[in-house]
Structure formats: structure tokens, C-alpha cells
Write a protein that holds these residues in place. Structure first.
Motif, PDB file in Angstrom:
ATOM      1  N   TYR A  49       9.152  28.380  28.382  1.00  0.00           N
ATOM      2  CA  TYR A  49       8.260  29.210  27.553  1.00  0.00           C
ATOM      3  C   TYR A  49       7.501  30.209  28.425  1.00  0.00           C
ATOM      4  CZ  TYR A  49       4.832  30.651  24.081  1.00  0.00           C
ATOM      5  OH  TYR A  49       4.069  31.411  23.225  1.00  0.00           O
ATOM      6  N   TYR A  50       7.038  29.762  29.590  1.00  0.00           N
ATOM      7  CA  TYR A  50       6.367  30.700  30.500  1.00  0.00           C
ATOM      8  C   TYR A  50       7.327  31.813  30.920  1.00  0.00           C
ATOM      9  CZ  TYR A  50       2.446  27.448  31.093  1.00  0.00           C
ATOM     10  OH  TYR A  50       1.343  26.655  30.878  1.00  0.00           O
ATOM     11  N   ALA A  51       8.597  31.481  31.090  1.00  0.00           N
ATOM     12  CA  ALA A  51       9.585  32.475  31.524  1.00  0.00           C
ATOM     13  C   ALA A  51       9.829  33.541  30.463  1.00  0.00           C
ATOM     14  CB  ALA A  51      10.897  31.779  31.885  1.00  0.00           C
ATOM     15  N   CYS A  52       9.695  33.189  29.186  1.00  0.00           N
ATOM     16  CA  CYS A  52       9.967  34.158  28.124  1.00  0.00           C
ATOM     17  C   CYS A  52       8.772  35.083  27.847  1.00  0.00           C
ATOM     18  CB  CYS A  52      10.374  33.445  26.837  1.00  0.00           C
ATOM     19  SG  CYS A  52       9.001  32.781  25.861  1.00  0.00           S
ATOM     20  N   MET A  53       7.634  34.751  28.415  1.00  0.00           N
ATOM     21  CA  MET A  53       6.421  35.541  28.154  1.00  0.00           C
ATOM     22  C   MET A  53       6.391  36.779  29.042  1.00  0.00           C
ATOM     23  SD  MET A  53       4.368  34.225  25.789  1.00  0.00           S
ATOM     24  CE  MET A  53       2.708  34.685  26.244  1.00  0.00           C
ATOM     25  N   LEU A  54       7.110  37.790  28.623  1.00  0.00           N
ATOM     26  CA  LEU A  54       7.179  39.049  29.357  1.00  0.00           C
ATOM     27  C   LEU A  54       6.450  40.144  28.585  1.00  0.00           C
ATOM     28  CD1 LEU A  54      10.941  38.895  30.394  1.00  0.00           C
ATOM     29  CD2 LEU A  54       8.952  38.186  31.742  1.00  0.00           C
TER      30      LEU A  54
ATOM     31  N   PHE B 163       4.223  29.935  35.706  1.00  0.00           N
ATOM     32  CA  PHE B 163       5.627  29.745  36.049  1.00  0.00           C
ATOM     33  C   PHE B 163       5.788  29.575  37.565  1.00  0.00           C
ATOM     34  CE2 PHE B 163       9.806  31.315  37.302  1.00  0.00           C
ATOM     35  CZ  PHE B 163      10.646  30.623  36.454  1.00  0.00           C
ATOM     36  N   ASP B 164       5.124  30.424  38.338  1.00  0.00           N
ATOM     37  CA  ASP B 164       5.212  30.349  39.800  1.00  0.00           C
ATOM     38  C   ASP B 164       4.659  29.020  40.312  1.00  0.00           C
ATOM     39  OD1 ASP B 164       6.327  32.854  39.812  1.00  0.00           O
ATOM     40  OD2 ASP B 164       4.472  33.888  40.357  1.00  0.00           O
TER      41      ASP B 164
ATOM     42  N   LYS C  80       6.704  26.291  42.520  1.00  0.00           N
ATOM     43  CA  LYS C  80       6.199  25.830  43.811  1.00  0.00           C
ATOM     44  C   LYS C  80       6.204  24.304  43.881  1.00  0.00           C
ATOM     45  CE  LYS C  80       2.220  26.219  46.905  1.00  0.00           C
ATOM     46  NZ  LYS C  80       0.854  26.779  47.081  1.00  0.00           N
ATOM     47  N   ARG C  81       5.791  23.656  42.792  1.00  0.00           N
ATOM     48  CA  ARG C  81       5.791  22.192  42.774  1.00  0.00           C
ATOM     49  C   ARG C  81       7.223  21.646  42.863  1.00  0.00           C
ATOM     50  NH1 ARG C  81       1.682  22.986  38.823  1.00  0.00           N
ATOM     51  NH2 ARG C  81       3.193  22.658  37.142  1.00  0.00           N
ATOM     52  N   ARG C  82       8.153  22.317  42.192  1.00  0.00           N
ATOM     53  CA  ARG C  82       9.553  21.883  42.249  1.00  0.00           C
ATOM     54  C   ARG C  82      10.100  21.993  43.668  1.00  0.00           C
ATOM     55  NH1 ARG C  82      12.611  22.998  36.907  1.00  0.00           N
ATOM     56  NH2 ARG C  82      14.321  23.485  38.289  1.00  0.00           N
ATOM     57  N   ALA C  83       9.747  23.081  44.363  1.00  0.00           N
ATOM     58  CA  ALA C  83      10.217  23.269  45.735  1.00  0.00           C
ATOM     59  C   ALA C  83       9.620  22.228  46.669  1.00  0.00           C
ATOM     60  CB  ALA C  83       9.848  24.672  46.216  1.00  0.00           C
TER      61      ALA C  83
END
Length: 205
Positions: free
Chosen positions: A86-91, A119-120, A124-127
Motif C-alpha cells: 500500500y505504501y508503494a502505491c501511494m504516488l 516504505f523505505d 531497511k528493516r528487511r535488509a
């Protein structure tokens, strides 16, 4: 005032912590279930795999529709609007949608920037979690079994095959020797005499 042993304090706090974790899990499961219901009831607006920006104040439209209670609406939206997708679609400039999927308003630059920060942070947490995973060398052998390094053949090495030239055939595959003729067992001088006698007799005939 009597000082309390830190160990006793930790032991007293442990049950409360376990209870809090259980409550959080229970609440999360309830929120996910409510989100699944929301997606089933309003597939034109809610799709966690291909989400669209939602109308600001869409919770009011959902409450007026009356298919879900306000508590379940709150639970569902609490999970949905925090999804990575959802964060990715918020453009900026993308249309927002209402419960029937029709466009109403657009994503502002401020909302898009806020979504990008979220989103970032997720990325970052995933990395960081990926870095904490054990390297491949420390992982357990696969089910098919990993051979020790010394037992492995080098890459590109092909199994040796016997050469065809100058190869001695196995004894089992060699043809049986021909039965020796009687004259072959005679001494060389006797064999020569016999051949001469045969030649003389042939000339006489």
C-alpha cells in the motif's frame, strides 16, 4: 525500605510480558481477519496484492454502508494502510478510490512523501534481517546430502572413459582360439618335408 532483588523483579515481570505478547498476537490475528473480510466485501477498492490509494475518510463510507461494524472497520484499516504494497502505491497524482472503486481525489505530494518514508523504513528493516541470517557455509546440509569439499569433483571434470585404441579386450569378450591343426604340432623341419611331399604328389597328379 528493603531493596528488591533484580532477579525477583524480572521474574515478576516475565508473566506480564508473555501476556502482552499473547495479546498482541491475538489482536494482530483479529485485524488480519477483519482485513480479509473487507477485501471480500469490497474487492473494487481493497486488494492487498494490487492496492489503490484509498479515499481520505473512507472509514465513514464503510460505516454508512453498514456491512461491517466500526470496530472491524478500524481493525481492517489498521492493517491494510500499513502494508508494504500500500505504501508503494501511494504516488503523487495517483487517483484515490472509494468503496466501489470509483476515483475520488488524488494523492498529494505530502502524502506520497510520507508513504515513501514508511516504505523505505520497511525496506531497511528487511535488509537488516537479511544480514542477520547465517551465511550459506553455516547452514545445515540439504536433504539430498552435501558431500565434503574434498570428496567433490572439480567443476568441468568429466568421468574418465577407457580409450578405444590399444585397448585390451576382456578375456570373456575375446574370440576362442581356433583348434590347432595336426601339422602345426610338428617340428619346423618335418612340416617343411610334408609340404614338399604334398607339392610333389600334386605335380604327379
Amino acid at each position: 525500605m528493603t531493596e528488591q532483588n533484580p532477579t525477583d523483579t524480572e521474574a515478576a515481570q516475565a508473566p506480564a510480558k508473555r501476556k502482552t505478547d499473547a495479546q498482541r498476537k491475538k489482536e494482530f490475528d483479529a485485524n488480519r481477519k477483519a482485513m480479509d473480510e473487507l477485501c471480500e466485501l469490497y474487492p473494487e477498492a481493497f486488494n492487498p496484492r494490487k492496492p489503490k490509494p484509498l479515499k481520505i475518510g473512507i472509514h465513514e463510507a464503510l460505516a454508512e454502508d453498514g456491512k461491517l461494524s466500526k470496530t472491524r472497520i478500524r481493525r481492517a484499516l489498521n492493517v491494510y494502510v500499513r502494508l508494504r504494497s500500500y505504501y508503494a502505491c501511494m504516488l503523487e497524482g495517483v487517483d484515490r478510490v472509494t468503496i466501489d472503486g470509483s476515483p475520488t481525489g488524488q494523492v498529494s505530494a505530502e502524502d506520497a512523501a510520507h508513504a515513501k518514508e514508511k516504505f523505505d523504513a520497511i525496506e531497511k528493516r528487511r535488509a537488516e534481517r537479511a544480514k542477520q541470517r547465517p551465511p550459506a557455509a553455516n547452514r545445515k546440509p540439504r536433504a539430498d546430502g552435501d558431500k565434503p569439499e574434498g570428496a567433490r569433483k572439480p567443476r568441468g571434470a568429466r568421468p574418465s572413459r577407457p580409450r578405444k585404441d590399444n585397448q585390451t579386450a576382456p578375456a570373456a569378450s575375446q574370440p576362442a582360439p581356433e583348434t590347432a591343426k595336426p601339422e602345426d604340432s610338428l617340428p619346423p623341419e618335418d612340416r617343411m618335408k610334408r609340404k614338399l611331399e604334398m607339392l610333389v604328389n600334386k605335380t604327379k597328379n
